[in-house]
Design a protein around this motif. Structure first.
Motif, PDB file in Angstrom:
ATOM      1  N   THR A  33       0.741  -1.280   0.191  1.00  0.00           N
ATOM      2  CA  THR A  33       0.130   0.139   0.192  1.00  0.00           C
ATOM      3  C   THR A  33       0.845   1.733   0.148  1.00  0.00           C
ATOM      4  O   THR A  33       0.182   2.046  -0.690  1.00  0.00           O
ATOM      5  CB  THR A  33      -1.409  -0.207   1.062  1.00  0.00           C
ATOM      6  OG1 THR A  33      -0.044  -0.158   2.366  1.00  0.00           O
ATOM      7  CG2 THR A  33      -1.754  -1.326   1.252  1.00  0.00           C
ATOM      8  N   THR A  34       1.923   1.122   0.379  1.00  0.00           N
ATOM      9  CA  THR A  34       3.297   2.160  -0.095  1.00  0.00           C
ATOM     10  C   THR A  34       4.197   2.452  -0.325  1.00  0.00           C
ATOM     11  O   THR A  34       4.467   1.036  -1.299  1.00  0.00           O
ATOM     12  CB  THR A  34       3.959   2.717   1.939  1.00  0.00           C
ATOM     13  OG1 THR A  34       3.206   2.559   2.712  1.00  0.00           O
ATOM     14  CG2 THR A  34       4.999   3.575   1.885  1.00  0.00           C
ATOM     15  N   SER A  89       5.336  -2.013   4.284  1.00  0.00           N
ATOM     16  CA  SER A  89       3.865  -1.680   3.913  1.00  0.00           C
ATOM     17  C   SER A  89       3.008  -1.349   5.388  1.00  0.00           C
ATOM     18  O   SER A  89       2.534  -0.243   5.053  1.00  0.00           O
ATOM     19  CB  SER A  89       3.288  -2.057   2.785  1.00  0.00           C
ATOM     20  OG  SER A  89       2.737  -0.901   2.257  1.00  0.00           O
ATOM     21  N   ASP A  93       2.125   1.927   7.521  1.00  0.00           N
ATOM     22  CA  ASP A  93       0.274   2.153   7.419  1.00  0.00           C
ATOM     23  C   ASP A  93       0.158   1.937   9.404  1.00  0.00           C
ATOM     24  O   ASP A  93      -0.822   2.936   9.535  1.00  0.00           O
ATOM     25  CB  ASP A  93      -0.217   0.854   6.579  1.00  0.00           C
ATOM     26  CG  ASP A  93      -0.366   1.151   5.350  1.00  0.00           C
ATOM     27  OD1 ASP A  93      -0.058   1.654   4.896  1.00  0.00           O
ATOM     28  OD2 ASP A  93      -0.775   0.151   4.348  1.00  0.00           O
TER      29      ASP A  93
END
Length: 125
Positions: A33-34, A89, A93
């Motif tokens: 997600t990153t 990630s 998060d």
């Protein structure tokens, strides 16, 4: 950077190697997600990871006591880069890690940079 703790338990076997497939470590996810590059630097913030995260999350977090590249962490964990990026990630998060893109020299053909690289290579010979 400190060495990772000895790996034991159901995840690894000294003779057989990894006993589970790498994609199971990331829950089958292949997209972090990153946005992380192999040269991205991650560093622990001091916050604890989420309780539901697996042992590899904890191992990765312990490797990040100082700025550490994604590639280094993947090598220490003996996991593919994409799986490592998903784990890191997750930690970003939840606030346990910070990440920053690699800084590239503004002028990659700068004479002083090239001379420093050449000097370093000569010292290794």
């Amino acid at each position: 950077m400190s060495a990772p703790p000895p790996q034991e338990g159901p995840w690894l076997d000294d003779a057989a190697g990894r006993l589970i497939r790498p994609y199971t470590v990331s829950g089958g996810r292949t997209k972090p997600t990153t946005s992380l590059d192999l040269l991205s630097l991650v560093m622990a913030t001091g916050s604890a990871p989420q309780p539901h995260m697996g042992p590899e999350h904890g191992l990765a977090l312990r490797l990040c006591d100082g700025p550490t590249s994604v590639a280094e962490i993947a090598a220490h964990l003996r996991l593919p880069a994409v799986v490592t990026k998903v784990l890191l990630s997750d930690l970003v998060d939840c606030g346990a890690l910070t990440a920053r893109a690699p800084r590239f020299h503004a002028n990659p053909s700068d004479r002083s940079l090239l001379e420093a690289v050449l000097d370093g290579l000569r010292q290794r010979l």
